[in-house]
Design an enzyme around this catalytic site. Sequence first.
Site, PDB file in Angstrom:
ATOM      1  N   ASP A 183     -15.376  23.665 -15.932  1.00  0.00           N
ATOM      2  CA  ASP A 183     -14.467  24.653 -15.810  1.00  0.00           C
ATOM      3  C   ASP A 183     -13.710  24.775 -14.567  1.00  0.00           C
ATOM      4  OD1 ASP A 183     -13.327  27.096 -16.471  1.00  0.00           O
ATOM      5  OD2 ASP A 183     -14.814  28.429 -16.166  1.00  0.00           O
ATOM      6  N   LYS A 186      -8.051  21.595 -14.865  1.00  0.00           N
ATOM      7  CA  LYS A 186      -8.021  21.080 -16.306  1.00  0.00           C
ATOM      8  C   LYS A 186      -7.520  19.848 -16.123  1.00  0.00           C
ATOM      9  CE  LYS A 186      -9.114  25.167 -16.915  1.00  0.00           C
ATOM     10  NZ  LYS A 186     -10.451  25.769 -16.464  1.00  0.00           N
ATOM     11  N   ASP A 211     -14.480  24.438 -20.841  1.00  0.00           N
ATOM     12  CA  ASP A 211     -14.140  25.434 -21.194  1.00  0.00           C
ATOM     13  C   ASP A 211     -12.334  25.550 -20.971  1.00  0.00           C
ATOM     14  OD1 ASP A 211     -13.637  28.262 -21.818  1.00  0.00           O
ATOM     15  OD2 ASP A 211     -13.928  28.993 -19.842  1.00  0.00           O
ATOM     16  N   ASN A 212     -11.463  26.610 -21.717  1.00  0.00           N
ATOM     17  CA  ASN A 212     -10.227  26.597 -21.629  1.00  0.00           C
ATOM     18  C   ASN A 212      -9.392  25.308 -21.956  1.00  0.00           C
ATOM     19  OD1 ASN A 212     -10.933  28.215 -18.762  1.00  0.00           O
ATOM     20  ND2 ASN A 212     -10.263  29.196 -20.307  1.00  0.00           N
ATOM     21  N   GLU A 241     -10.812  34.504 -21.736  1.00  0.00           N
ATOM     22  CA  GLU A 241     -11.766  35.470 -21.167  1.00  0.00           C
ATOM     23  C   GLU A 241     -10.931  36.818 -20.618  1.00  0.00           C
ATOM     24  OE1 GLU A 241     -10.767  32.190 -18.538  1.00  0.00           O
ATOM     25  OE2 GLU A 241     -11.596  32.380 -20.544  1.00  0.00           O
TER      26      GLU A 241
END
Length: 259
Positions: A183, A186, A211-212, A241
Amino acid sequence: MVSPAIALAFIPLLLTLLIRYRYYFVLFYRAILVRIWKDCVTGLSREERAYQYVLTTATPGDPDSILDAFDVWCNKVEFISNIGPKKGKILDRMLMEQGPLTVLELGAHCGYSTVRIARALPLGARLYSVEMDQRNAAIAEKIVRLAGFDDDTVELIVNPSDEVIPRLRSDYGLDRLDFVFMDHWKKSYCPDLQMLEGSGLLGKGSMIVADNVLFPGAPKFLRHIRKSGLYEWKIHRATLEYSKGIRDGMAELVYQGIK
């Protein structure tokens, strides 16, 4: 000069754009504009403000209380890109099912996911949490200790991930990673995953959760896992989120090794 008639013709288009992208405008306001304003007014970083709130409202030694305080702050006060409670429950389930003894977290930020992971670990497990930003790492350290986790359970490593991963075996004595949570930046997902593959620390059944991967997105990472043939994988679809209407997802990978 634009005539009133032409200006009026653009109003329906502007209204359509505002309605279609309203959740992104709200996110921009909460994540960027509010942050800039409060940085100037308080002289503190957003993460420092969140820490002060958690410190004054949460119960020391109670990880659930720490996470609840963070969730209230991020929902009601300022946006911080933690994994959050909804995707957090998916992460909790994977950790409980996997029961990992050696865990690597890439991107501690201010300690929310670190606490979330640490509270789900079995007795004797150890979490190595990597954060490159020194100010955020200092806050994460305080949050983790406030939650009641000591150095035997959580070790915080303050360095960029691409410098830490090659030294995990030599400097930290690791020979296998059971679970990896990504996380951080990216753009680093793909090169860091490839570095982990080359390190020999991933064994059959090692799990990687990122994540993401849909927003802001990690397209190179997703292309790599599709083409590599090294993983069984799926996407857990969710919303971003502490937001509404912005689609996101977490990638779950199980390493199968070279076939």
